[in-house]
Write a protein that holds these residues in place. Structure first.
Motif, PDB file in Angstrom:
ATOM      1  N   GLU A  67       3.545   4.090   0.257  1.00 21.35           N
ATOM      2  CA  GLU A  67       3.095   2.782  -0.221  1.00 21.35           C
ATOM      3  C   GLU A  67       1.775   2.430   0.432  1.00 21.35           C
ATOM      4  O   GLU A  67       1.543   2.712   1.597  1.00 21.35           O
ATOM      5  N   TRP A  68       0.904   1.835  -0.351  1.00 18.72           N
ATOM      6  CA  TRP A  68      -0.399   1.451   0.168  1.00 18.72           C
ATOM      7  C   TRP A  68      -0.845   0.158  -0.489  1.00 18.72           C
ATOM      8  O   TRP A  68      -0.417  -0.193  -1.575  1.00 18.72           O
TER       9      TRP A  68
ATOM     10  N   THR B 241       7.223  -7.659  -4.066  1.00 21.25           N
ATOM     11  CA  THR B 241       7.748  -8.332  -2.867  1.00 21.25           C
ATOM     12  C   THR B 241       6.831  -8.110  -1.669  1.00 21.25           C
ATOM     13  O   THR B 241       6.750  -8.954  -0.791  1.00 21.25           O
ATOM     14  N   ILE B 242       6.156  -6.998  -1.650  1.00 19.23           N
ATOM     15  CA  ILE B 242       5.252  -6.731  -0.529  1.00 19.23           C
ATOM     16  C   ILE B 242       3.808  -6.698  -1.005  1.00 19.23           C
ATOM     17  O   ILE B 242       2.896  -6.644  -0.218  1.00 19.23           O
ATOM     18  N   GLY B 243       3.636  -6.758  -2.324  1.00 17.08           N
ATOM     19  CA  GLY B 243       2.274  -6.767  -2.859  1.00 17.08           C
ATOM     20  C   GLY B 243       1.569  -5.449  -2.635  1.00 17.08           C
ATOM     21  O   GLY B 243       0.357  -5.381  -2.481  1.00 17.08           O
ATOM     22  N   LYS B 244       2.345  -4.384  -2.615  1.00 21.92           N
ATOM     23  CA  LYS B 244       1.733  -3.065  -2.409  1.00 21.92           C
ATOM     24  C   LYS B 244       2.223  -2.083  -3.468  1.00 21.92           C
ATOM     25  O   LYS B 244       3.201  -2.331  -4.150  1.00 21.92           O
TER      26      LYS B 244
ATOM     27  N   ASP C  63      -6.534   2.128   3.046  1.00 21.44           N
ATOM     28  CA  ASP C  63      -6.478   2.689   4.390  1.00 21.44           C
ATOM     29  C   ASP C  63      -5.109   2.466   5.020  1.00 21.44           C
ATOM     30  O   ASP C  63      -4.693   3.183   5.906  1.00 21.44           O
ATOM     31  N   ASP C  64      -4.434   1.438   4.539  1.00 22.57           N
ATOM     32  CA  ASP C  64      -3.113   1.175   5.093  1.00 22.57           C
ATOM     33  C   ASP C  64      -2.069   1.982   4.349  1.00 22.57           C
ATOM     34  O   ASP C  64      -1.443   1.509   3.421  1.00 22.57           O
ATOM     35  N   LEU C  65      -1.906   3.202   4.766  1.00 23.39           N
ATOM     36  CA  LEU C  65      -0.923   4.070   4.119  1.00 23.39           C
ATOM     37  C   LEU C  65       0.357   4.101   4.932  1.00 23.39           C
ATOM     38  O   LEU C  65       0.337   4.245   6.138  1.00 23.39           O
ATOM     39  N   LYS C  66       1.444   3.969   4.237  1.00 19.54           N
ATOM     40  CA  LYS C  66       2.734   4.044   4.932  1.00 19.54           C
ATOM     41  C   LYS C  66       3.592   5.079   4.216  1.00 19.54           C
ATOM     42  O   LYS C  66       3.889   4.964   3.046  1.00 19.54           O
TER      43      LYS C  66
ATOM     44  N   LEU D  40       0.811   5.729   8.477  1.00 24.91           N
ATOM     45  CA  LEU D  40      -0.416   6.493   8.449  1.00 24.91           C
ATOM     46  C   LEU D  40      -1.598   5.535   8.495  1.00 24.91           C
ATOM     47  O   LEU D  40      -1.523   4.428   8.022  1.00 24.91           O
ATOM     48  N   GLY D  41      -2.667   5.974   9.056  1.00 26.10           N
ATOM     49  CA  GLY D  41      -3.850   5.129   9.106  1.00 26.10           C
ATOM     50  C   GLY D  41      -4.113   4.674  10.524  1.00 26.10           C
ATOM     51  O   GLY D  41      -4.639   5.409  11.337  1.00 26.10           O
TER      52      GLY D  41
END
Length: 118
Positions: free
Chosen positions: A52-53, A30-33, A59-62, A97-98
């Motif tokens: 999730e990244w 759904t989010i492609g991550k 680099d897009d860490l959540k 994060l990031g």
DNA sequence: GTAGTTTGACCAAGA
DNA sequence: ATCTTGGTCAAACTA
């Protein structure tokens, strides 16, 4: 083993100071991550963490914290001092994060029963 | 031998 | 009633 640069693997997650045990990983279409599931290994601690990244942008860490640490921080870990709940009294914390950018909050309550701090 | 990690499969909920 | 997704557990492998 030679790192197969083809398989997506969890990047270097930031250290929270707590002990997390990875118990699962799934690709959220759904989010492609990708999303990794961690749980605090501390006894009496029921805190869970999700990371999730983007498969193309590590680099897009959540990091999403779910639950609360029943034990003090990693420095104190005092079983008798559950005052930490005072700081984590809420059940859901979201940190980005990031770059420190939030993808796009659907527009929840900015101050409605959320982490209003008080 | 232990600890930690990984993958797959199963289940449940929602639309 | 059916399909899809998300979440969790167990087993297996490696260091």
């Amino acid at each position: 083993m030679a790192d197969q640069g083809n398989i997506i693997r969890a990047p270097d997650f930031p250290e929270d100071g707590h002990e997390w045990k990875k118990y699962g990983q799934k690709l959220i279409r759904t989010i492609g991550k990708h999303r990794s599931y961690f749980i605090c290994q501390r006894a009496n601690c029921k805190a869970k963490k999700r990371v999730e990244w983007s498969p193309l942008e590590p680099d897009d860490l959540k990091v999403v914290y779910v639950g609360t640490h029943t034990h003090e921080g990693p420095d104190q870990a005092g079983p008798g001092s559950i005052s930490s709940v005072d700081a984590n009294r809420y059940n859901l914390l979201t940190q980005v994060l990031g770059d420190g950018q939030w993808q796009s909050p659907p527009d929840h309550d900015p101050t409605g029963g959320q982490i209003t701090g008080q």
